[in-house]
Write a protein that holds these residues in place. Structure first.
Motif, PDB file in Angstrom:
ATOM      1  N   UNK A   1      11.261   0.514  -4.105  1.00 44.11           N
ATOM      2  CA  UNK A   1      11.237   0.607  -2.649  1.00 44.11           C
ATOM      3  C   UNK A   1      10.002  -0.127  -2.121  1.00 44.11           C
ATOM      4  N   UNK A   2      10.112  -1.455  -1.984  1.00 38.56           N
ATOM      5  CA  UNK A   2       8.932  -2.227  -1.590  1.00 38.56           C
ATOM      6  C   UNK A   2       8.377  -1.816  -0.227  1.00 38.56           C
ATOM      7  N   UNK A   3       9.256  -1.396   0.696  1.00 38.84           N
ATOM      8  CA  UNK A   3       8.729  -0.991   2.008  1.00 38.84           C
ATOM      9  C   UNK A   3       7.891   0.273   1.891  1.00 38.84           C
ATOM     10  N   UNK A   4       8.388   1.193   1.072  1.00 39.72           N
ATOM     11  CA  UNK A   4       7.635   2.436   0.851  1.00 39.72           C
ATOM     12  C   UNK A   4       6.291   2.137   0.209  1.00 39.72           C
ATOM     13  N   UNK A   5       6.303   1.183  -0.721  1.00 40.79           N
ATOM     14  CA  UNK A   5       5.060   0.784  -1.399  1.00 40.79           C
ATOM     15  C   UNK A   5       4.041   0.279  -0.380  1.00 40.79           C
ATOM     16  N   UNK A   6       4.519  -0.545   0.559  1.00 39.90           N
ATOM     17  CA  UNK A   6       3.603  -1.095   1.565  1.00 39.90           C
ATOM     18  C   UNK A   6       3.131  -0.003   2.521  1.00 39.90           C
ATOM     19  N   UNK A   7       4.032   0.938   2.865  1.00 41.26           N
ATOM     20  CA  UNK A   7       3.606   2.040   3.754  1.00 41.26           C
ATOM     21  C   UNK A   7       2.500   2.862   3.092  1.00 41.26           C
ATOM     22  N   UNK A   8       2.676   3.152   1.807  1.00 42.28           N
ATOM     23  CA  UNK A   8       1.655   3.923   1.087  1.00 42.28           C
ATOM     24  C   UNK A   8       0.352   3.133   1.010  1.00 42.28           C
ATOM     25  N   UNK A   9       0.481   1.835   0.728  1.00 36.99           N
ATOM     26  CA  UNK A   9      -0.721   1.011   0.590  1.00 36.99           C
ATOM     27  C   UNK A   9      -1.480   0.975   1.909  1.00 36.99           C
ATOM     28  N   UNK A  10      -0.745   0.892   3.022  1.00 42.93           N
ATOM     29  CA  UNK A  10      -1.404   0.830   4.335  1.00 42.93           C
ATOM     30  C   UNK A  10      -2.247   2.081   4.587  1.00 42.93           C
ATOM     31  N   UNK A  11      -1.759   3.222   4.073  1.00 45.81           N
ATOM     32  CA  UNK A  11      -2.504   4.469   4.285  1.00 45.81           C
ATOM     33  C   UNK A  11      -3.821   4.509   3.529  1.00 45.81           C
ATOM     34  N   UNK A  12      -3.818   3.916   2.306  1.00 45.22           N
ATOM     35  CA  UNK A  12      -5.030   4.097   1.487  1.00 45.22           C
ATOM     36  C   UNK A  12      -5.995   2.907   1.516  1.00 45.22           C
ATOM     37  N   UNK A  13      -5.512   1.734   1.915  1.00 43.57           N
ATOM     38  CA  UNK A  13      -6.386   0.551   1.840  1.00 43.57           C
ATOM     39  C   UNK A  13      -7.028   0.262   3.196  1.00 43.57           C
ATOM     40  N   UNK A  14      -8.199  -0.374   3.157  1.00 41.52           N
ATOM     41  CA  UNK A  14      -8.797  -0.838   4.409  1.00 41.52           C
ATOM     42  C   UNK A  14      -7.868  -1.912   4.985  1.00 41.52           C
ATOM     43  N   UNK A  15      -7.955  -2.187   6.295  1.00 40.31           N
ATOM     44  CA  UNK A  15      -7.051  -3.191   6.881  1.00 40.31           C
ATOM     45  C   UNK A  15      -7.112  -4.533   6.153  1.00 40.31           C
ATOM     46  N   UNK A  16      -8.293  -4.999   5.785  1.00 46.98           N
ATOM     47  CA  UNK A  16      -8.378  -6.310   5.117  1.00 46.98           C
ATOM     48  C   UNK A  16      -7.714  -6.239   3.749  1.00 46.98           C
ATOM     49  N   UNK A  17      -8.039  -5.217   2.971  1.00 54.27           N
ATOM     50  CA  UNK A  17      -7.435  -5.119   1.636  1.00 54.27           C
ATOM     51  C   UNK A  17      -5.926  -4.972   1.741  1.00 54.27           C
ATOM     52  N   UNK A  18      -5.467  -4.238   2.767  1.00 50.54           N
ATOM     53  CA  UNK A  18      -4.022  -4.088   2.924  1.00 50.54           C
ATOM     54  C   UNK A  18      -3.355  -5.443   3.182  1.00 50.54           C
TER      55      UNK A  18
END
Ligand code: GLA
Length: 394
Positions: free
Chosen positions: A253-270
């Protein structure tokens, strides 16, 4: 007896800043080479010059340790090749003397530097009667080139050694593999210089290495969060056991992966993370589009790649964006920056009916206003998918 090594530059069609993240790339070797004309010396010495006044003659001994010359000095690419071979345990008892020339535009994102590294290695191997499997040499030279300080991936050296006329190359890493894919008849690759130099050994180096670091940090944080369980674990089976970007790209679920990543990463790292995982999946889609002969689908993926490099990876420039815009308005199926970015070149995908209008539009709208006249054939040209590096007797 004297010899000539030719080593081509490359144009990456899609899969940018993915190689050092362990994800595939999709370049062509091009019909422009770095050439080393040399004779073998009985002493372990390298002595090279160039017809261009920009490149001063140099000499060094083939004995460890091989010290770097000043940053930005072209001899460092030759030193890197020699050092890589020596560190691999190959004894280089004989040296080379000769001249380096070529028609790969320099500092343009077309990999003239890796072509020089590969050409130097092939010349030294020839002089010493040693052969290495090409995949092994490509991997060895990718590591060796880091001597110049860029934490590069392995695309350029592999493309240079594995080019095949009429083919694009799917290059995968860990372990290195190269799969040729025929380019459909009538697809034309227009290469356009942004007129801004992108020196791998100079200014662009820090920005490039910074992104490599950010990708590692983003991966470590995402993997940690996914393996820790919670939302990521339940949504993404593959992601929950992921340790590499390759695992993440194959998540359910690539969209879910990106949603999770957005929560934990700083905006630049995301943004860096999103570029890497989306670009990774675009490479497979682009290869499929090429196999299906679907020029427009391939072109649309190039455009998305460019947007991601511009907005998420932040390696484009106003000039590269302008070239991409003009090429598309003039009828290119797609266009994007190619290579590391920060200047260098863009590549546009055309067919027989659009190649001239696109080149004319770039001349009129991009080059004439900036140069006061038409571009040279080093600035704007059609690149043909070509064969890999080799050594011939002269
Ligand atoms: C440079 C590096 C390559 C690759 C590209 C970006 O050319 O040498 O390994 O990382 O940038 O895709």
């Amino acid at each position: 007896m004297s010899w000539r090594v030719t080593a081509p530059g490359r144009v990456n069609l899609i899969g940018e800043h993915t190689d050092y993240n362990g994800l595939p790339v999709f370049p062509i070797a091009i019909d422009r080479d770095i050439r080393v004309d040399f004779r073998v010396l009985d002493d372990p010495v390298v002595r090279l010059d160039s017809p261009s006044a920009r490149f001063a003659p140099f000499a060094f001994r083939l004995k460890r340790p091989i010290e770097a010359s000043a940053q930005g000095d072209w001899s460092n690419y030759v030193r890197a090749a020699a050092r890589g071979l020596l560190e691999h345990g190959i004894s280089l008892d004989r040296g080379i003397e000769g001249t380096v020339s070529g028609d790969v535009p320099i500092a343009s994102g077309l990999s003239s530097s890796s072509a020089l590294v590969v050409a130097s290695a092939l010349a030294l191997l020839k002089a010493n009667g040693v052969t290495l499997p090409r995949l092994q040499l490509a991997a060895l030279m990718a590591r060796a080139e880091r001597f110049v300080g860029l934490e590069g991936g392995g695309m350029d050296q592999a493309a240079c050694l594995h080019g095949i006329a009429g083919h694009a190359l799917r290059i995968e890493f860990d372990p290195l593999r190269v799969t040729p894919v025929p380019v459909p008849d009538g697809w034309r690759w227009v290469v356009a210089s942004s007129l801004v130099r992108a020196e791998k050994s100079a200014g662009a180096r820090e920005m490039y290495n910074e992104r490599a670091r950010q990708c590692r940090e983003a991966l470590a944080a995402s993997v940690g969060a996914a393996s820790g369980g919670g939302a990521a674990k339940s949504r993404n089976r593959a992601a929950s056991t992921a340790t590499t970007y390759r695992d993440l790209v194959s998540a359910d679920d690539p969209d879910g992966l990106l949603r999770d990543a957005r929560r934990i990463l700083s905006p630049v790292l995301f943004r860096r993370f999103r570029h890497v995982v989306t670009e990774g999946s675009r490479v497979a889609l682009a290869e499929q589009a090429m196999s299906d002969g679907d020029l427009h689908r391939f072109g649309r993926l190039m455009v998305r790649s460019h947007e991601s490099l511009r907005d998420d990876y932040e390696v484009s420039t106003d000039e590269l964006d302008a070239i991409v815009g003009v090429a598309r308005e003039a009828g290119a199926a797609g266009a994007r920056l190619t290579g590391a970015g920060f200047g260098g070149c863009a590549v546009a995908l055309c067919d027989d009916s659009t190649v001239e209008p696109v080149m004319e539009a770039l001349t009129a709208r991009f080059y004439k206003p900036r140069l006061g006249g038409p571009p040279t054939t080093d600035m704007l040209f059609v690149a043909k998918p070509s064969g890999g590096a080799g050594v011939q007797e002269r």
